[in-house]
Design a protein around this motif. Structure first.
Motif, PDB file in Angstrom:
ATOM      1  N   SER A 172       0.547  -1.088  -0.548  1.00 37.05           N
ATOM      2  CA  SER A 172       0.140  -0.210   0.055  1.00 37.05           C
ATOM      3  C   SER A 172       1.314   1.256   0.373  1.00 37.05           C
ATOM      4  O   SER A 172       1.952   1.697   0.484  1.00 37.05           O
ATOM      5  CB  SER A 172      -0.848   0.118   1.251  1.00 37.05           C
ATOM      6  OG  SER A 172       0.042   0.369   2.398  1.00 37.05           O
ATOM      7  N   GLU A 179      -8.424   6.503   8.029  1.00 38.28           N
ATOM      8  CA  GLU A 179      -8.681   6.365   6.474  1.00 38.28           C
ATOM      9  C   GLU A 179      -8.446   5.454   6.131  1.00 38.28           C
ATOM     10  O   GLU A 179      -9.021   4.926   4.757  1.00 38.28           O
ATOM     11  CB  GLU A 179      -8.129   7.642   5.360  1.00 38.28           C
ATOM     12  CG  GLU A 179      -8.332   8.810   6.185  1.00 38.28           C
ATOM     13  CD  GLU A 179      -9.772   9.440   5.744  1.00 38.28           C
ATOM     14  OE1 GLU A 179     -10.923   8.639   5.094  1.00 38.28           O
ATOM     15  OE2 GLU A 179     -10.090  10.705   5.987  1.00 38.28           O
ATOM     16  N   THR A 182      -4.877   2.887   1.823  1.00 39.17           N
ATOM     17  CA  THR A 182      -4.704   3.048   0.276  1.00 39.17           C
ATOM     18  C   THR A 182      -3.977   3.472  -0.183  1.00 39.17           C
ATOM     19  O   THR A 182      -3.293   3.247  -0.255  1.00 39.17           O
ATOM     20  CB  THR A 182      -5.772   4.422   0.782  1.00 39.17           C
ATOM     21  OG1 THR A 182      -4.217   5.153   1.416  1.00 39.17           O
ATOM     22  CG2 THR A 182      -6.972   5.248   1.177  1.00 39.17           C
ATOM     23  N   ALA A 189      -6.576  -0.520  -6.566  1.00 36.60           N
ATOM     24  CA  ALA A 189      -7.282  -0.826  -5.102  1.00 36.60           C
ATOM     25  C   ALA A 189      -8.318  -1.866  -5.619  1.00 36.60           C
ATOM     26  O   ALA A 189      -8.787  -2.431  -4.557  1.00 36.60           O
ATOM     27  CB  ALA A 189      -7.717   0.514  -5.316  1.00 36.60           C
ATOM     28  N   SER A 217      -7.196   6.401  -3.458  1.00 31.82           N
ATOM     29  CA  SER A 217      -7.941   5.337  -3.753  1.00 31.82           C
ATOM     30  C   SER A 217      -7.995   4.485  -2.261  1.00 31.82           C
ATOM     31  O   SER A 217      -7.223   3.920  -1.749  1.00 31.82           O
ATOM     32  CB  SER A 217      -8.184   4.522  -4.833  1.00 31.82           C
ATOM     33  OG  SER A 217      -8.442   5.580  -5.971  1.00 31.82           O
ATOM     34  N   VAL A 218      -9.283   3.425  -1.936  1.00 36.00           N
ATOM     35  CA  VAL A 218      -9.060   3.275  -0.312  1.00 36.00           C
ATOM     36  C   VAL A 218      -9.834   1.372  -1.233  1.00 36.00           C
ATOM     37  O   VAL A 218     -10.199   0.835  -1.862  1.00 36.00           O
ATOM     38  CB  VAL A 218     -10.884   3.441   0.157  1.00 36.00           C
ATOM     39  CG1 VAL A 218     -10.798   2.232   1.416  1.00 36.00           C
ATOM     40  CG2 VAL A 218     -10.382   5.074   0.991  1.00 36.00           C
TER      41      VAL A 218
END
Length: 254
Positions: A172, A179, A182, A189, A217-218
């Motif tokens: 990541s 959050e 991400t 993602a 982007s999560v």
């Protein structure tokens, strides 16, 4: 030293270290912690940094994405340590997913377990493991993103849905209590989410510079991961914050 000069030097330090603590700055500049906090507050108002609990981190655009080559040269020793540590968690007979990335590539280099199956979307990891005995290698296929050398997209996600694995090791760009996990690219993602969805245990493999960063982007909330494997230079106060929130952080010293 005037406040403006001190703040300029703080900005320079953040470019070198990515994050820094209030007590460190207090010692460096020989001023009180309250003075440093005022400096950080003013700098945050100007958009020069982001304050964190007990310190500050460098401001980065959420869609900023370094290339594979740029990441490969950064924190190599720390990534090698993470790779060894993560590889030690792989047991004989395991089925695992190795996400694409420079840190996960180090995991592949240090695998010693026997009779394992590795699924990957990385052309570099596939190359590394292609001649390794006791490893059955499955490559997901998909569309190659040249910037990260990862295969992503519908074909990748569709392939992953056919499996259930013991452990997934995910890279990541950002790790944040608020959050979550991400990465800058939305399509990438989604591929990482697909990996998480088919794994019994999920390990985030990322060096200390990724903590308290947030990308566009999560991938998942923090609670969705089993543990974070990171480098030993991560500040103890940050480790405690994550542990207090119920997130296991594994470093070389653990």
């Amino acid at each position: 030293m005037f406040a403006e000069e001190r703040q300029e030097k703080i900005a320079e330090l953040l470019k070198e270290k990515s994050s820094i603590k209030v007590n460190e700055l207090s010692n460096i500049f020989n001023v009180s912690e309250s003075t440093i906090r005022r400096d950080l507050q003013e700098m945050e108002a100007k958009g020069l940094l982001t304050r964190t609990h007990g310190g500050a981190v460098e401001v980065k655009k959420t869609n900023f994405e370094p290339t594979f080559e740029e990441k490969e040269d950064k924190k190599h020793d720390e990534k090698s340590d993470i790779g060894k540590l993560a590889a030690s968690l792989i047991e004989d007979g395991d089925t695992i997913i190795l996400d694409s990335g420079t840190t996960t590539l180090e995991i592949a280099k240090h695998i010693n377990a026997k009779n394992i199956t590795v699924i990957t979307n990385s052309i570099d990891i596939a190359s590394e493991l292609s001649n390794k005995e006791d490893v059955e290698l499955i490559v997901t296929g998909g569309t190659l993103r040249k910037v990260t050398r990862a295969m992503v997209g519908y074909l990748t996600e569709s392939s992953l849905r056919n499996f259930r694995v013991d452990k997934a090791f995910i890279g990541s760009n950002g790790i944040s209590l608020e959050e979550g996990i991400t990465t800058p690219n939305f399509t990438e993602a989604q591929s990482k989410k697909a990996m998480i969805n088919v794994a019994n245990k999920v390990f985030i493999a990322a060096d200390s510079s990724k903590f308290n960063n947030v990308s566009f982007s999560v991938i998942s909330p923090i609670r969705a991961v089993t543990a974070i494997i990171t480098s030993s230079d991560l500040d103890e106060t940050i480790i405690k914050e994550y542990q207090d929130a119920g997130v296991e952080v594994i470093t070389k010293e653990n």
